[in-house]
Design a protein around this motif. Sequence first.
Motif, PDB file in Angstrom:
ATOM      1  N   TYR A 120      -4.975  -8.720   6.396  1.00  0.00           N
ATOM      2  CA  TYR A 120      -4.328  -7.661   5.626  1.00  0.00           C
ATOM      3  C   TYR A 120      -5.236  -7.071   4.553  1.00  0.00           C
ATOM      4  O   TYR A 120      -5.335  -5.843   4.413  1.00  0.00           O
ATOM      5  N   ASP A 121      -5.892  -7.905   3.777  1.00  0.00           N
ATOM      6  CA  ASP A 121      -6.694  -7.394   2.659  1.00  0.00           C
ATOM      7  C   ASP A 121      -7.772  -6.436   3.147  1.00  0.00           C
ATOM      8  O   ASP A 121      -7.984  -5.373   2.541  1.00  0.00           O
ATOM      9  N   THR A 122      -8.448  -6.792   4.224  1.00  0.00           N
ATOM     10  CA  THR A 122      -9.505  -5.927   4.734  1.00  0.00           C
ATOM     11  C   THR A 122      -8.932  -4.650   5.331  1.00  0.00           C
ATOM     12  O   THR A 122      -9.451  -3.548   5.101  1.00  0.00           O
ATOM     13  N   THR A 125       0.859  -1.175   0.000  1.00  0.00           N
ATOM     14  CA  THR A 125       0.000   0.000   0.000  1.00  0.00           C
ATOM     15  C   THR A 125       0.899   1.231   0.000  1.00  0.00           C
ATOM     16  O   THR A 125       2.102   1.128   0.240  1.00  0.00           O
ATOM     17  N   TYR A 154     -13.348  -4.369  12.280  1.00  0.00           N
ATOM     18  CA  TYR A 154     -12.987  -3.562  11.117  1.00  0.00           C
ATOM     19  C   TYR A 154     -13.836  -2.290  11.013  1.00  0.00           C
ATOM     20  O   TYR A 154     -13.327  -1.231  10.632  1.00  0.00           O
ATOM     21  N   SER A 210      -6.126  -3.158   4.563  1.00  0.00           N
ATOM     22  CA  SER A 210      -5.542  -2.299   3.534  1.00  0.00           C
ATOM     23  C   SER A 210      -6.603  -1.557   2.734  1.00  0.00           C
ATOM     24  O   SER A 210      -6.293  -0.571   2.061  1.00  0.00           O
ATOM     25  N   GLU A 211      -7.841  -2.023   2.802  1.00  0.00           N
ATOM     26  CA  GLU A 211      -8.935  -1.273   2.187  1.00  0.00           C
ATOM     27  C   GLU A 211      -9.319  -0.068   3.035  1.00  0.00           C
ATOM     28  O   GLU A 211      -9.905   0.892   2.539  1.00  0.00           O
ATOM     29  N   ILE A 212      -8.982  -0.111   4.325  1.00  0.00           N
ATOM     30  CA  ILE A 212      -9.295   0.992   5.232  1.00  0.00           C
ATOM     31  C   ILE A 212      -8.218   2.068   5.166  1.00  0.00           C
ATOM     32  O   ILE A 212      -8.511   3.266   5.080  1.00  0.00           O
ATOM     33  N   ALA A 217     -12.334   1.445  10.894  1.00  0.00           N
ATOM     34  CA  ALA A 217     -12.647   2.355   9.785  1.00  0.00           C
ATOM     35  C   ALA A 217     -13.282   3.641  10.293  1.00  0.00           C
ATOM     36  O   ALA A 217     -13.025   4.729   9.750  1.00  0.00           O
TER      37      ALA A 217
END
Length: 349
Positions: A155-157, A62, A132, A159-161, A136
Amino acid sequence: MRTSSILRPLRAKQTAAVLTTVALIVSLAGCGSSEASSEEESTQTAGTTAYPLTLETPYGSTTLEEAPERVVAIGDLDDALALGVVPVGSFKPAGDADELYDYEQEALEEAKSTSPIKEIDKLFDPYAELDYEAIAALDPDVILAASYWDLEKSYDTLSEIAPVVALPKGTDSTWENRHEVVAKALDREQRGKDNIAAVEDAFSKAREDNPEFADVTLNYAVVYPTQVTYMSVPDTEASWFFTQLGFQPGPEHGKFGKEYPKDVVSEEQTSLLDADIVVIGYHSLLEDGQREKFEDSSLFQSLPAVENGTYIPLPEGHDSSIPQPGVLSSLDDLEAVLPLLEETAPKAS
Protein backbone atom coordinates in the motif's frame (compact mmCIF):
# COMPACT_ATOMS: atom_id res chain seq x y z
CA MET A 1 -7.75 -21.61 -21.70
CA ARG A 2 -11.21 -20.40 -20.77
CA THR A 3 -12.94 -19.26 -23.95
CA SER A 4 -16.55 -18.82 -22.93
CA SER A 5 -17.65 -16.20 -25.44
CA ILE A 6 -20.87 -14.46 -24.47
CA LEU A 7 -21.85 -14.39 -28.13
CA ARG A 8 -21.40 -18.06 -29.05
CA PRO A 9 -24.50 -20.11 -29.99
CA LEU A 10 -26.24 -21.69 -27.02
CA ARG A 11 -26.98 -25.42 -26.82
CA ALA A 12 -30.68 -26.17 -27.19
CA LYS A 13 -30.74 -27.92 -23.81
CA GLN A 14 -29.69 -24.82 -21.88
CA THR A 15 -32.42 -23.46 -19.62
CA ALA A 16 -34.21 -20.14 -19.68
CA ALA A 17 -32.10 -19.12 -16.69
CA VAL A 18 -28.93 -19.49 -18.76
CA LEU A 19 -30.43 -17.56 -21.64
CA THR A 20 -31.32 -14.79 -19.21
CA THR A 21 -27.78 -14.89 -17.85
CA VAL A 22 -26.27 -14.43 -21.31
CA ALA A 23 -28.51 -11.46 -21.93
CA LEU A 24 -27.44 -9.97 -18.60
CA ILE A 25 -23.77 -10.44 -19.42
CA VAL A 26 -24.26 -8.60 -22.70
CA SER A 27 -26.20 -5.87 -20.93
CA LEU A 28 -23.71 -5.41 -18.11
CA ALA A 29 -20.81 -5.34 -20.53
CA GLY A 30 -22.55 -2.48 -22.27
CA CYS A 31 -23.39 -4.43 -25.41
CA GLY A 32 -26.60 -2.59 -25.99
CA SER A 33 -27.79 -0.71 -29.02
CA SER A 34 -25.33 1.76 -30.50
CA GLU A 35 -28.32 4.03 -31.10
CA ALA A 36 -28.75 4.88 -27.42
CA SER A 37 -29.54 8.52 -26.87
CA SER A 38 -27.02 10.92 -25.37
CA GLU A 39 -29.31 11.18 -22.35
CA GLU A 40 -29.13 7.39 -21.84
CA GLU A 41 -25.34 7.42 -22.20
CA SER A 42 -25.16 10.22 -19.65
CA THR A 43 -27.23 8.14 -17.23
CA GLN A 44 -24.82 5.24 -17.67
CA THR A 45 -21.58 7.16 -17.32
CA ALA A 46 -22.10 10.36 -15.32
CA GLY A 47 -22.26 9.72 -11.61
CA THR A 48 -22.98 11.36 -8.32
CA THR A 49 -19.66 10.91 -6.52
CA ALA A 50 -18.56 14.10 -4.80
CA TYR A 51 -14.89 14.95 -5.30
CA PRO A 52 -12.44 15.37 -3.67
CA LEU A 53 -13.08 11.83 -2.43
CA THR A 54 -11.10 10.45 0.50
CA LEU A 55 -10.31 6.76 0.03
CA GLU A 56 -10.10 5.07 3.43
CA THR A 57 -8.30 1.74 3.78
CA PRO A 58 -6.96 -0.27 6.72
CA TYR A 59 -3.47 0.90 5.73
CA GLY A 60 -4.01 4.63 5.30
CA SER A 61 -6.00 7.09 3.22
CA THR A 62 -5.50 8.88 -0.08
CA THR A 63 -7.61 11.45 -1.90
CA LEU A 64 -9.05 11.46 -5.41
CA GLU A 65 -9.33 15.08 -6.50
CA GLU A 66 -11.58 14.34 -9.50
CA ALA A 67 -13.14 11.48 -11.43
CA PRO A 68 -10.24 9.37 -12.71
CA GLU A 69 -9.59 8.51 -16.35
CA ARG A 70 -6.33 6.58 -16.21
CA VAL A 71 -6.99 3.48 -14.11
CA VAL A 72 -4.72 0.62 -13.11
CA ALA A 73 -6.63 -2.45 -11.89
CA ILE A 74 -4.74 -4.76 -9.55
CA GLY A 75 -7.22 -7.61 -9.34
CA ASP A 76 -10.30 -5.47 -10.07
CA LEU A 77 -10.46 -5.74 -13.86
CA ASP A 78 -13.90 -7.37 -13.70
CA ASP A 79 -15.26 -4.41 -11.73
CA ALA A 80 -13.79 -1.84 -14.09
CA LEU A 81 -15.07 -3.49 -17.26
CA ALA A 82 -18.52 -4.12 -15.77
CA LEU A 83 -18.66 -0.38 -15.09
CA GLY A 84 -17.64 0.47 -18.66
CA VAL A 85 -14.13 1.61 -17.73
CA VAL A 86 -11.04 0.61 -19.73
CA PRO A 87 -7.95 0.50 -17.49
CA VAL A 88 -4.52 1.42 -18.78
CA GLY A 89 -3.04 -1.51 -16.87
CA SER A 90 -4.33 -4.67 -15.21
CA PHE A 91 -3.43 -8.13 -13.99
CA LYS A 92 -3.77 -10.89 -16.53
CA PRO A 93 -6.62 -13.31 -15.88
CA ALA A 94 -5.79 -15.83 -13.18
CA GLY A 95 -3.87 -18.92 -14.21
CA ASP A 96 -1.62 -19.07 -17.22
CA ALA A 97 -3.80 -17.04 -19.63
CA ASP A 98 -1.83 -14.47 -21.61
CA GLU A 99 -4.93 -12.71 -22.90
CA LEU A 100 -8.29 -11.69 -21.52
CA TYR A 101 -11.05 -14.25 -21.29
CA ASP A 102 -13.63 -13.93 -24.04
CA TYR A 103 -16.29 -12.37 -21.81
CA GLU A 104 -13.74 -9.79 -20.62
CA GLN A 105 -12.71 -9.04 -24.19
CA GLU A 106 -16.35 -8.51 -25.19
CA ALA A 107 -16.83 -6.09 -22.29
CA LEU A 108 -13.58 -4.33 -23.15
CA GLU A 109 -14.58 -3.81 -26.78
CA GLU A 110 -17.91 -2.30 -25.79
CA ALA A 111 -16.37 -0.09 -23.08
CA LYS A 112 -14.05 1.43 -25.68
CA SER A 113 -17.04 3.14 -27.30
CA THR A 114 -17.47 5.51 -24.35
CA SER A 115 -14.13 5.37 -22.52
CA PRO A 116 -11.40 7.94 -23.08
CA ILE A 117 -8.96 5.03 -22.81
CA LYS A 118 -9.12 2.65 -25.76
CA GLU A 119 -6.57 -0.04 -24.92
CA ILE A 120 -5.09 -1.83 -21.92
CA ASP A 121 -1.45 -0.88 -22.36
CA LYS A 122 0.02 -3.35 -19.87
CA LEU A 123 -1.04 -6.73 -18.48
CA PHE A 124 0.83 -7.76 -15.33
CA ASP A 125 1.56 -11.27 -14.09
CA PRO A 126 -0.70 -11.78 -11.03
CA TYR A 127 1.77 -14.25 -9.50
CA ALA A 128 4.85 -12.02 -9.75
CA GLU A 129 5.98 -9.23 -7.45
CA LEU A 130 4.32 -5.94 -8.29
CA ASP A 131 6.30 -3.96 -10.85
CA TYR A 132 6.00 -0.53 -9.25
CA GLU A 133 8.05 1.20 -11.94
CA ALA A 134 5.84 -0.18 -14.70
CA ILE A 135 2.71 0.86 -12.81
CA ALA A 136 4.09 4.37 -12.29
CA ALA A 137 5.03 4.58 -15.97
CA LEU A 138 1.34 4.20 -16.85
CA ASP A 139 0.72 7.51 -15.03
CA PRO A 140 -2.49 6.34 -13.32
CA ASP A 141 -5.03 8.65 -11.74
CA VAL A 142 -6.13 5.82 -9.45
CA ILE A 143 -5.16 2.24 -8.58
CA LEU A 144 -7.96 -0.26 -7.99
CA ALA A 145 -6.85 -2.79 -5.36
CA ALA A 146 -10.06 -3.77 -3.56
CA SER A 147 -9.42 -7.47 -4.19
CA TYR A 148 -5.61 -7.45 -4.13
CA TRP A 149 -4.44 -10.05 -1.63
CA ASP A 150 -1.14 -8.43 -0.58
CA LEU A 151 -2.14 -4.79 -0.20
CA GLU A 152 -0.82 -4.48 3.35
CA LYS A 153 2.69 -5.00 2.02
CA SER A 154 2.36 -2.79 -1.06
CA TYR A 155 0.00 0.00 0.00
CA ASP A 156 2.61 2.59 0.97
CA THR A 157 4.47 2.29 -2.31
CA LEU A 158 1.31 2.20 -4.43
CA SER A 159 -0.16 5.24 -2.68
CA GLU A 160 2.93 7.23 -3.62
CA ILE A 161 2.08 6.52 -7.27
CA ALA A 162 -1.65 7.29 -7.16
CA PRO A 163 -4.67 7.15 -4.83
CA VAL A 164 -5.54 3.56 -3.95
CA VAL A 165 -9.06 2.12 -3.86
CA ALA A 166 -9.52 -0.64 -1.29
CA LEU A 167 -12.15 -1.76 1.18
CA PRO A 168 -12.46 0.42 4.29
CA LYS A 169 -11.41 -1.09 7.59
CA GLY A 170 -14.02 -3.45 9.00
CA THR A 171 -15.77 -4.00 5.66
CA ASP A 172 -16.25 -7.62 4.67
CA SER A 173 -14.48 -8.60 1.46
CA THR A 174 -17.44 -9.61 -0.69
CA TRP A 175 -17.82 -9.07 -4.40
CA GLU A 176 -20.74 -6.72 -3.73
CA ASN A 177 -18.72 -4.53 -1.34
CA ARG A 178 -15.74 -4.46 -3.66
CA HIS A 179 -17.89 -3.47 -6.62
CA GLU A 180 -19.59 -0.72 -4.66
CA VAL A 181 -16.35 0.88 -3.52
CA VAL A 182 -14.86 0.72 -7.01
CA ALA A 183 -18.04 2.10 -8.59
CA LYS A 184 -18.04 5.07 -6.21
CA ALA A 185 -14.39 5.87 -6.88
CA LEU A 186 -14.99 5.74 -10.65
CA ASP A 187 -18.14 7.88 -10.45
CA ARG A 188 -20.36 4.96 -11.51
CA GLU A 189 -22.40 4.41 -8.33
CA GLN A 190 -25.78 3.79 -9.99
CA ARG A 191 -24.31 1.49 -12.60
CA GLY A 192 -22.62 -0.43 -9.82
CA LYS A 193 -25.94 -0.90 -8.04
CA ASP A 194 -27.57 -2.01 -11.29
CA ASN A 195 -24.78 -4.53 -11.88
CA ILE A 196 -25.17 -6.05 -8.42
CA ALA A 197 -28.94 -6.28 -8.83
CA ALA A 198 -28.54 -8.00 -12.21
CA VAL A 199 -26.25 -10.68 -10.78
CA GLU A 200 -28.59 -11.26 -7.84
CA ASP A 201 -31.54 -11.53 -10.23
CA ALA A 202 -29.72 -14.04 -12.43
CA PHE A 203 -28.95 -16.34 -9.51
CA SER A 204 -32.44 -15.93 -8.09
CA LYS A 205 -33.91 -16.96 -11.45
CA ALA A 206 -31.62 -19.99 -11.66
CA ARG A 207 -32.57 -21.00 -8.11
CA GLU A 208 -36.29 -20.62 -8.82
CA ASP A 209 -35.97 -22.69 -11.99
CA ASN A 210 -34.24 -25.48 -10.06
CA PRO A 211 -35.98 -25.87 -6.68
CA GLU A 212 -34.60 -29.41 -6.39
CA PHE A 213 -31.13 -27.95 -5.71
CA ALA A 214 -32.26 -27.10 -2.16
CA ASP A 215 -32.55 -30.81 -1.35
CA VAL A 216 -29.07 -31.67 -2.63
CA THR A 217 -25.76 -31.47 -0.75
CA LEU A 218 -22.69 -30.30 -2.67
CA ASN A 219 -19.02 -30.15 -1.77
CA TYR A 220 -16.63 -28.03 -3.78
CA ALA A 221 -12.83 -28.13 -3.70
CA VAL A 222 -9.97 -26.90 -5.87
CA VAL A 223 -6.82 -28.87 -6.62
CA TYR A 224 -3.85 -26.48 -6.60
CA PRO A 225 -0.23 -27.36 -7.36
CA THR A 226 0.63 -27.65 -3.65
CA GLN A 227 -2.65 -28.56 -1.94
CA VAL A 228 -6.33 -29.40 -2.24
CA THR A 229 -8.50 -26.62 -0.76
CA TYR A 230 -12.02 -27.13 0.58
CA MET A 231 -14.30 -24.33 -0.66
CA SER A 232 -17.70 -25.17 0.83
CA VAL A 233 -17.28 -23.65 4.29
CA PRO A 234 -20.62 -21.87 4.94
CA ASP A 235 -20.76 -18.07 4.91
CA THR A 236 -17.59 -17.65 2.87
CA GLU A 237 -17.12 -16.03 -0.50
CA ALA A 238 -15.67 -19.27 -1.85
CA SER A 239 -18.97 -21.06 -1.17
CA TRP A 240 -21.17 -18.19 -2.41
CA PHE A 241 -21.73 -19.45 -5.97
CA PHE A 242 -23.23 -22.81 -5.02
CA THR A 243 -25.01 -21.50 -1.92
CA GLN A 244 -26.79 -18.90 -4.08
CA LEU A 245 -28.11 -21.71 -6.24
CA GLY A 246 -29.64 -23.36 -3.19
CA PHE A 247 -27.20 -26.20 -2.50
CA GLN A 248 -26.20 -27.21 1.03
CA PRO A 249 -22.62 -28.21 1.97
CA GLY A 250 -21.76 -31.85 2.54
CA PRO A 251 -22.25 -33.47 5.94
CA GLU A 252 -18.58 -33.21 6.92
CA HIS A 253 -18.13 -29.51 6.11
CA GLY A 254 -17.58 -28.73 9.80
CA LYS A 255 -14.24 -30.55 9.65
CA PHE A 256 -12.81 -27.68 7.59
CA GLY A 257 -12.25 -23.97 8.22
CA LYS A 258 -12.09 -20.71 6.29
CA GLU A 259 -8.33 -20.23 6.29
CA TYR A 260 -5.11 -22.15 5.85
CA PRO A 261 -4.36 -24.75 7.14
CA LYS A 262 -7.92 -25.59 8.20
CA ASP A 263 -9.11 -25.42 4.59
CA VAL A 264 -6.60 -28.01 3.36
CA VAL A 265 -7.92 -31.45 2.40
CA SER A 266 -5.20 -33.98 3.13
CA GLU A 267 -5.07 -37.20 1.16
CA GLU A 268 -6.39 -39.04 4.21
CA GLN A 269 -9.39 -36.64 4.34
CA THR A 270 -10.50 -37.28 0.76
CA SER A 271 -13.53 -39.22 1.99
CA LEU A 272 -14.78 -36.05 3.73
CA LEU A 273 -15.37 -34.51 0.32
CA ASP A 274 -18.32 -36.77 -0.33
CA ALA A 275 -21.76 -35.23 -0.85
CA ASP A 276 -24.68 -35.78 -3.22
CA ILE A 277 -22.64 -33.81 -5.78
CA VAL A 278 -18.87 -33.30 -5.66
CA VAL A 279 -17.45 -30.42 -7.72
CA ILE A 280 -13.69 -30.18 -8.25
CA GLY A 281 -11.80 -27.35 -9.92
CA TYR A 282 -8.31 -27.96 -11.31
CA HIS A 283 -5.94 -25.00 -11.25
CA SER A 284 -4.38 -24.09 -14.56
CA LEU A 285 -0.86 -24.20 -13.15
CA LEU A 286 -0.99 -27.88 -12.21
CA GLU A 287 1.89 -29.90 -13.52
CA ASP A 288 1.28 -32.63 -16.07
CA GLY A 289 -0.27 -35.62 -14.37
CA GLN A 290 -1.38 -33.90 -11.16
CA ARG A 291 -5.06 -33.93 -12.06
CA GLU A 292 -4.88 -37.54 -13.18
CA LYS A 293 -3.10 -38.53 -9.97
CA PHE A 294 -5.88 -36.97 -7.89
CA GLU A 295 -8.76 -38.33 -9.95
CA ASP A 296 -7.28 -41.83 -10.23
CA SER A 297 -6.50 -42.22 -6.54
CA SER A 298 -8.36 -45.06 -4.86
CA LEU A 299 -9.68 -42.73 -2.15
CA PHE A 300 -11.25 -40.38 -4.69
CA GLN A 301 -12.55 -43.17 -6.88
CA SER A 302 -14.28 -44.74 -3.87
CA LEU A 303 -16.38 -41.63 -3.17
CA PRO A 304 -20.07 -42.50 -3.68
CA ALA A 305 -20.47 -39.35 -5.81
CA VAL A 306 -17.79 -40.61 -8.20
CA GLU A 307 -19.29 -44.08 -8.32
CA ASN A 308 -22.80 -42.67 -8.87
CA GLY A 309 -21.81 -40.26 -11.64
CA THR A 310 -22.44 -37.09 -9.63
CA TYR A 311 -18.84 -35.83 -9.72
CA ILE A 312 -18.43 -32.65 -11.78
CA PRO A 313 -14.98 -31.43 -12.87
CA LEU A 314 -15.26 -27.70 -13.51
CA PRO A 315 -14.67 -26.48 -17.06
CA GLU A 316 -11.16 -25.12 -17.51
CA GLY A 317 -10.62 -21.61 -16.19
CA HIS A 318 -13.50 -21.50 -13.71
CA ASP A 319 -11.42 -22.75 -10.79
CA SER A 320 -10.21 -19.24 -9.95
CA SER A 321 -13.30 -17.13 -10.53
CA ILE A 322 -15.88 -19.14 -8.57
CA PRO A 323 -14.00 -18.83 -5.23
CA GLN A 324 -13.60 -15.07 -5.76
CA PRO A 325 -16.65 -13.93 -7.72
CA GLY A 326 -17.10 -10.73 -9.68
CA VAL A 327 -19.95 -9.20 -11.66
CA LEU A 328 -18.99 -10.45 -15.11
CA SER A 329 -17.22 -13.63 -14.01
CA SER A 330 -20.17 -14.81 -11.89
CA LEU A 331 -22.51 -14.61 -14.85
CA ASP A 332 -19.98 -16.32 -17.08
CA ASP A 333 -19.51 -19.05 -14.44
CA LEU A 334 -23.27 -19.45 -14.21
CA GLU A 335 -23.59 -19.90 -17.96
CA ALA A 336 -20.88 -22.56 -17.97
CA VAL A 337 -21.69 -24.50 -14.78
CA LEU A 338 -25.47 -24.31 -14.40
CA PRO A 339 -26.15 -26.78 -17.25
CA LEU A 340 -23.79 -29.29 -15.63
CA LEU A 341 -25.60 -28.96 -12.31
CA GLU A 342 -29.00 -29.30 -13.96
CA GLU A 343 -27.86 -32.44 -15.70
CA THR A 344 -26.32 -33.95 -12.57
CA ALA A 345 -28.82 -33.06 -9.84
CA PRO A 346 -31.48 -35.63 -10.89
CA LYS A 347 -28.90 -38.42 -10.44
CA ALA A 348 -28.29 -37.23 -6.86
CA SER A 349 -31.92 -37.31 -5.76
